[in-house]
Design a protein around this motif. Structure first.
Motif, PDB file in Angstrom:
ATOM      1  N   SER A  51       2.888   7.809  -6.776  1.00 44.29           N
ATOM      2  CA  SER A  51       2.263   9.052  -7.250  1.00 44.29           C
ATOM      3  C   SER A  51       1.751   9.846  -6.052  1.00 44.29           C
ATOM      4  O   SER A  51       0.542  10.014  -5.849  1.00 44.29           O
ATOM      5  CB  SER A  51       1.110   8.735  -8.207  1.00 44.29           C
ATOM      6  OG  SER A  51       0.540   9.921  -8.695  1.00 44.29           O
ATOM      7  N   PRO A  52       2.651  10.327  -5.221  1.00 43.87           N
ATOM      8  CA  PRO A  52       2.230  10.983  -3.982  1.00 43.87           C
ATOM      9  C   PRO A  52       1.398  12.247  -4.212  1.00 43.87           C
ATOM     10  O   PRO A  52       0.528  12.567  -3.404  1.00 43.87           O
ATOM     11  CB  PRO A  52       3.553  11.303  -3.277  1.00 43.87           C
ATOM     12  CG  PRO A  52       4.585  11.303  -4.362  1.00 43.87           C
ATOM     13  CD  PRO A  52       4.123  10.310  -5.355  1.00 43.87           C
ATOM     14  N   THR A 107      -0.836  12.822  -6.350  1.00 45.66           N
ATOM     15  CA  THR A 107      -2.225  12.577  -6.772  1.00 45.66           C
ATOM     16  C   THR A 107      -3.057  11.958  -5.660  1.00 45.66           C
ATOM     17  O   THR A 107      -4.264  11.732  -5.844  1.00 45.66           O
ATOM     18  CB  THR A 107      -2.254  11.637  -7.985  1.00 45.66           C
ATOM     19  OG1 THR A 107      -1.725  10.356  -7.587  1.00 45.66           O
ATOM     20  CG2 THR A 107      -1.414  12.199  -9.122  1.00 45.66           C
ATOM     21  N   GLN A 108      -2.435  11.680  -4.490  1.00 49.94           N
ATOM     22  CA  GLN A 108      -3.149  10.979  -3.432  1.00 49.94           C
ATOM     23  C   GLN A 108      -4.076  11.930  -2.675  1.00 49.94           C
ATOM     24  O   GLN A 108      -3.730  13.071  -2.398  1.00 49.94           O
ATOM     25  CB  GLN A 108      -2.153  10.352  -2.447  1.00 49.94           C
ATOM     26  CG  GLN A 108      -1.195   9.372  -3.079  1.00 49.94           C
ATOM     27  CD  GLN A 108      -1.897   8.151  -3.635  1.00 49.94           C
ATOM     28  OE1 GLN A 108      -2.963   7.770  -3.178  1.00 49.94           O
ATOM     29  NE2 GLN A 108      -1.297   7.548  -4.667  1.00 49.94           N
ATOM     30  N   THR A 109      -5.236  11.411  -2.370  1.00 51.84           N
ATOM     31  CA  THR A 109      -6.207  12.180  -1.567  1.00 51.84           C
ATOM     32  C   THR A 109      -6.272  11.674  -0.134  1.00 51.84           C
ATOM     33  O   THR A 109      -6.812  12.358   0.735  1.00 51.84           O
ATOM     34  CB  THR A 109      -7.609  12.075  -2.191  1.00 51.84           C
ATOM     35  OG1 THR A 109      -7.983  10.688  -2.264  1.00 51.84           O
ATOM     36  CG2 THR A 109      -7.620  12.685  -3.591  1.00 51.84           C
ATOM     37  N   GLU A 110      -5.720  10.483   0.107  1.00 53.91           N
ATOM     38  CA  GLU A 110      -5.701   9.907   1.448  1.00 53.91           C
ATOM     39  C   GLU A 110      -4.290  10.057   2.041  1.00 53.91           C
ATOM     40  O   GLU A 110      -3.314  10.160   1.307  1.00 53.91           O
ATOM     41  CB  GLU A 110      -6.060   8.412   1.396  1.00 53.91           C
ATOM     42  CG  GLU A 110      -7.477   8.144   0.895  1.00 53.91           C
ATOM     43  CD  GLU A 110      -8.520   8.648   1.863  1.00 53.91           C
ATOM     44  OE1 GLU A 110      -8.254   8.617   3.080  1.00 53.91           O
ATOM     45  OE2 GLU A 110      -9.598   9.093   1.408  1.00 53.91           O
ATOM     46  N   ARG A 135       2.492   1.731  -3.445  1.00 52.50           N
ATOM     47  CA  ARG A 135       1.553   2.272  -4.426  1.00 52.50           C
ATOM     48  C   ARG A 135       1.337   3.762  -4.183  1.00 52.50           C
ATOM     49  O   ARG A 135       1.278   4.562  -5.147  1.00 52.50           O
ATOM     50  CB  ARG A 135       0.212   1.527  -4.346  1.00 52.50           C
ATOM     51  CG  ARG A 135       0.259   0.111  -4.929  1.00 52.50           C
ATOM     52  CD  ARG A 135      -1.138  -0.449  -5.144  1.00 52.50           C
ATOM     53  NE  ARG A 135      -1.869  -0.643  -3.890  1.00 52.50           N
ATOM     54  CZ  ARG A 135      -1.849  -1.751  -3.177  1.00 52.50           C
ATOM     55  NH1 ARG A 135      -1.108  -2.786  -3.592  1.00 52.50           N
ATOM     56  NH2 ARG A 135      -2.535  -1.850  -2.073  1.00 52.50           N
ATOM     57  N   TRP A 136       1.247   4.164  -2.929  1.00 54.33           N
ATOM     58  CA  TRP A 136       1.050   5.578  -2.594  1.00 54.33           C
ATOM     59  C   TRP A 136       2.253   6.395  -3.067  1.00 54.33           C
ATOM     60  O   TRP A 136       2.098   7.482  -3.627  1.00 54.33           O
ATOM     61  CB  TRP A 136       0.871   5.708  -1.081  1.00 54.33           C
ATOM     62  CG  TRP A 136       0.351   7.040  -0.603  1.00 54.33           C
ATOM     63  CD1 TRP A 136      -0.933   7.367  -0.311  1.00 54.33           C
ATOM     64  CD2 TRP A 136       1.137   8.217  -0.343  1.00 54.33           C
ATOM     65  NE1 TRP A 136      -1.012   8.678   0.111  1.00 54.33           N
ATOM     66  CE2 TRP A 136       0.259   9.220   0.095  1.00 54.33           C
ATOM     67  CE3 TRP A 136       2.491   8.518  -0.457  1.00 54.33           C
ATOM     68  CZ2 TRP A 136       0.676  10.509   0.432  1.00 54.33           C
ATOM     69  CZ3 TRP A 136       2.908   9.801  -0.125  1.00 54.33           C
ATOM     70  CH2 TRP A 136       2.011  10.780   0.314  1.00 54.33           C
ATOM     71  N   LYS A 180       0.830  -1.205   0.000  1.00 58.81           N
ATOM     72  CA  LYS A 180       0.000   0.000   0.000  1.00 58.81           C
ATOM     73  C   LYS A 180       0.866   1.256   0.000  1.00 58.81           C
ATOM     74  O   LYS A 180       0.600   2.218  -0.718  1.00 58.81           O
ATOM     75  CB  LYS A 180      -0.918   0.005   1.225  1.00 58.81           C
ATOM     76  CG  LYS A 180      -2.054  -1.003   1.192  1.00 58.81           C
ATOM     77  CD  LYS A 180      -2.884  -0.920   2.480  1.00 58.81           C
ATOM     78  CE  LYS A 180      -3.984  -1.956   2.485  1.00 58.81           C
ATOM     79  NZ  LYS A 180      -4.769  -1.909   3.755  1.00 58.81           N
ATOM     80  N   PHE A 237      -0.722   9.090   3.859  1.00 60.44           N
ATOM     81  CA  PHE A 237       0.204   7.977   3.642  1.00 60.44           C
ATOM     82  C   PHE A 237      -0.207   6.808   4.525  1.00 60.44           C
ATOM     83  O   PHE A 237      -0.407   6.961   5.730  1.00 60.44           O
ATOM     84  CB  PHE A 237       1.628   8.423   3.995  1.00 60.44           C
ATOM     85  CG  PHE A 237       2.669   7.354   3.841  1.00 60.44           C
ATOM     86  CD1 PHE A 237       3.071   6.936   2.584  1.00 60.44           C
ATOM     87  CD2 PHE A 237       3.245   6.757   4.961  1.00 60.44           C
ATOM     88  CE1 PHE A 237       4.042   5.952   2.446  1.00 60.44           C
ATOM     89  CE2 PHE A 237       4.206   5.774   4.832  1.00 60.44           C
ATOM     90  CZ  PHE A 237       4.610   5.371   3.561  1.00 60.44           C
TER      91      PHE A 237
END
Length: 784
Positions: free
Chosen positions: A149-150, A152-155, A145-146, A142, A157
């Protein structure tokens, strides 16, 4: 590399036991740092033994006990656990909790401990490991994957307080240290390391690793795990039953990194160097023996860029020794941590020139090969015996008192180092300048002792040797004797156990003790409270209780324990006073035995450490039992009442020999050099107390001679002659244990000479080796 200092602190009390959490078998989120006790009395003691760094591990009750931390045991201005860390993996930097580039460490365990504590079979444990690492792997994936593309993440880490440490293991940022003994467990963890692709820093304990060195090389990663082991400590549980003193030699020859460890406080880490010394004695070369407590553990900890070597730019963690570190009794003159001297006003004893160089590496190729070929279970019985032997090149002969006027001894031959000793029909008939008489029609075995010595046989007492084979397996033991004070029994019932009725022979520890010169072992029944029962003396080489010479004394002494474990000390003294005075309405075996004690016809051995309780015992003798012959067994605080003990003619069997403040009753110790001038035995002897040496656990019996040698080397000059030191494990114990008092003592052919031992090389160094033993009451000499 394997310590519980600070979390299993001395003295051990209910309020400072932070070794294990018992809430779950898998606890990777726990940290030894959070339970580290800076008041542990062991810090200064370990520093005085040359310890400058220690990996403090959580305990091994569960499969994943938590995270470990390397500490330096030096005091800091801040005086906090955090300030004693070597390289913290996380630090507070400008008010922010941030990660460094330092290694993290974690403790795993498999085998019997999780089975005993949690009921986890080995199948359960393997599943627990795989389930936990699956959680860590999923978290890592997980996070990966995060991180692709950090922006573009909305959640946030992804993280997990519970599983992040295992995620970091799989990333290769954590040194994994695994408590693991047996082949099956080693194999399981090697498979799991490959399944989840993480390296193993070291297998700890690993008593069977020497039988499967190639298996360890299959672990995942560029280098095989190091192996952190004991030298002679084995057989205390089933998975340690095939442990071998030759394991360091075998593993090193297989190309594996050998680390000697203490598992402090299982062994006092102050004497970690002794583990290296024994490994050297049993075949590990000098360089590797020293590396086993310096360079190799530093590398396994990931700290070899700053510790483990004497190099420019490295931490100034330096020990200056009074003799070669691998010699018996080697002691630091000073220990420096980060260049700062740690021992305030060290006490120094002069050491002779011969101990300034390394003793020779032990030659045990044949024995090591036999141990491997027998898959850890070699035949330890003597393979050869002879009634007729001539020993040549003998430098010392210590049987003058034992043989009395029956033998003329040419002392000058021994003084010149050219003595010989003749044995005919199992008896020594000549000592000094001996030749085989002409006209004899039988052959003599010729044994070259290479400057060695003939000594009396040794006596061991204090453990359950002769009543148990594997300490943690009840099925292998006689069990616990019923105590007259236990619930359901009255004092007037007078039930008294005799250890001889539960005698067990043929065990590994007995045979190893015999091969090391122990010809008499004394054991009392195990008790859970006050009255243990009547001890007996036996030959550790005998095959069964009815064999010739097996039982040397079936009624040695009455043993009791004077502590507050179940019944208060004051209550025990009150009962003892009443029985010694004969103030009972109904005569029982117990009351009759105490009458014999009061008359001085049967010795009373009292297991006690606390000075206050010893003082009460002295007062009791003075008040109601002047004629009683009393011996203290344990006696860690006996030095505080040494003059009073001497005046009351109460002797002390010191056990353990090297004092350690492990519990409240033994916290006031004489620490010995370099922290004090005396050892406990030498202090007591210098005050007129009769002293013997004892042990605590069965495996220690084989090291009886070396404990006497340690006392000789570590005590002030002039307190002991070499013969005095031998008497600590011989003649003195005969007196202190009542072995010559005549109670049901058997008489054997040839017993006038008793047991004796022929040693190759120097008896008082680890370079010596037992070549022959004549057991008490035997008519033949066993050759090794």
């Amino acid at each position: 590399m394997h310590s519980h200092m600070g979390v299993d602190a001395a003295p051990s009390l209910q309020g400072n036991d932070d070794t294990n959490s018992l809430k779950n078998a898998v606890l990777p989120w726990l940290r030894s740092l959070d339970g580290f006790n800076t008041h542990d009395l062991a810090f200064n003691l370990s520093i005085s033994g040359g310890i400058t760094t220690m990996l403090v591990l959580p305990g091994s009750a569960g499969n994943i006990g938590g995270q470990a931390f390397p500490f330096k045991p030096r005091w800091t201005y801040e005086n906090t656990p955090q300030s004693m860390l070597v390289e913290p993996a996380f630090v507070i930097d400008n008010g922010t909790w941030s990660r460094t580039h330092a290694w993290r460490h974690i403790k795993h365990a498999c085998g019997e401990n999780p089975h005993r504590v949690y009921g986890n079979t080995r199948m359960d444990s393997a599943y627990d490991f795989r389930r936990a690492y699956t959680e860590g792997k999923e978290l890592k994936e997980k996070q990966d994957r995060w991180c692709k593309s950090p922006k573009t993440q909305t959640e946030p880490f992804p993280t997990s307080l519970e599983w992040e440490a295992l995620s970091d293991v799989i990333r290769g940022n954590v040194k994994v240290n695994i408590h693991c003994y047996e082949t099956t467990d080693l194999n399981t963890l090697v498979r799991i390391s490959n399944e989840f692709q993480f390296p193993i820093a070291a297998f700890h304990h690993a008593h069977e690793a020497y039988l499967v060195p190639d298996l360890l090389k299959q672990a995942w990663g560029p280098e095989p795990p190091a192996v952190a082991i004991f030298s002679t400590n084995a057989r205390y549980k089933r998975e340690a039953y095939r442990g071998s003193e030759f394991a360091p030699k075998v593993l090193a020859e297989a190309g594996l990194s050998v680390v000697m460890k203490s598992d402090h406080p299982v062994l006092d880490s102050r004497y970690l160097i002794s583990e290296a010394s024994f490994a050297h004695h049993y075949g590990l070369n000098t360089s590797l023996a020293l590396s086993s407590v310096t360079t190799h553990p530093a590398k396994a900890l990931g700290l070899d860029h700053r510790i483990g070597y004497l190099r420019e730019g490295y931490d100034a963690d330096v020990v200056v020794w009074d003799s070669h570190p691998l010699t018996v009794g080697a002691t630091p003159k000073q220990t420096y941590i980060d260049g700062i001297p740690q021992i305030i006003k060290p006490v120094l004893h002069h050491k002779p020139a011969q101990v300034q160089k390394a003793p020779p590496t032990g030659k045990w190729d044949k024995e090591a090969r036999e141990a491997v070929e027998a898959r850890g279970d070699p035949d330890l019985r003597p393979k050869k015996s002879s009634k007729n032997v001539i020993f040549q090149d003998v430098s010392d002969f210590h049987l003058f008192d034992q043989l009395g006027e029956k033998l003329q001894v040419d002392v000058s031959a021994f003084e010149e180092g050219k003595g010989s000793v003749l044995v005919q029909d199992g008896e020594i008939t000549c000592a000094g300048n001996c030749k085989i008489p002409e006209g004899l029609d039988f052959d003599f075995e010729l044994v070259d002792l290479r400057g060695g010595a003939i000594t009396p046989g040794f006596i061991t007492v204090g453990s359950r040797l002769g009543q148990i084979e594997i300490r943690q397996e009840k099925a292998t033991a006689d069990g616990t004797a019923l105590d007259p004070l236990d619930e359901g029994f009255e004092i007037t019932d007078g039930l008294l156990a005799h250890a001889v009725d539960g005698a067990q022979f043929g065990g590994k520890d007995e045979l190893l003790a015999y091969r090391s010169g122990v010809t008499t072992a004394v054991v009392s029944p195990k008790s859970s409270s006050f009255f243990s029962g009547i001890s007996f003396a036996f030959s550790p080489s005998a095959p069964h209780p009815l064999s010739h010479g097996a039982i040397q004394n079936s009624n040695g002494a009455l043993h009791i324990t004077l502590d507050n474990s179940k019944t208060s000390v004051s209550s025990k003294i009150a009962i003892l006073r009443r029985l010694l005075l004969g103030d009972v309405q109904e005569e029982t075996e117990l009351s009759e035995v105490l009458k014999e004690v009061a008359k001085g016809k049967l010795r009373l051995v009292v297991n006690v450490d606390k000075a206050d309780s010893i003082a009460t015992l002295i007062r009791l003798k003075n008040e109601v039992a002047h004629k009683a012959k009393i011996t203290v067994l344990g006696g860690q605080e006996a030095w505080l009442v040494a003059d009073e003990l001497a005046e009351a003619d109460i002797g002390v069997i010191v056990a353990p020999v090297r004092s350690y403040p492990g519990d409240w009753d033994s916290r006031r110790i004489i620490p010995s050099v370099p922290l004090s001038n005396h050892t406990l035995p030498s202090y007591l002897v210098s005050h007129g107390v009769t002293v013997g040496l004892g042990i605590v656990e069965e495996w220690q019996a084989r090291n009886t001679l070396y404990e006497a040698a340690w006392v000789y080397a570590s005590s002030p000059p002039g307190v002991f002659t070499k013969r005095d030191a031998l008497d600590l494990v011989g003649k003195n114990l005969e007196t202190l244990l009542g072995l010559k008092d005549g109670h049901h003592r058997h008489s054997y052919e040839g017993e006038s000479q008793g047991g004796w031992v022929a040693h190759e090389g120097d008896v008082f160094s680890l370079g010596g080796k037992v070549k022959a033993v004549r057991g008490v009451g035997q008519v033949a000499v066993d050759l090794f």
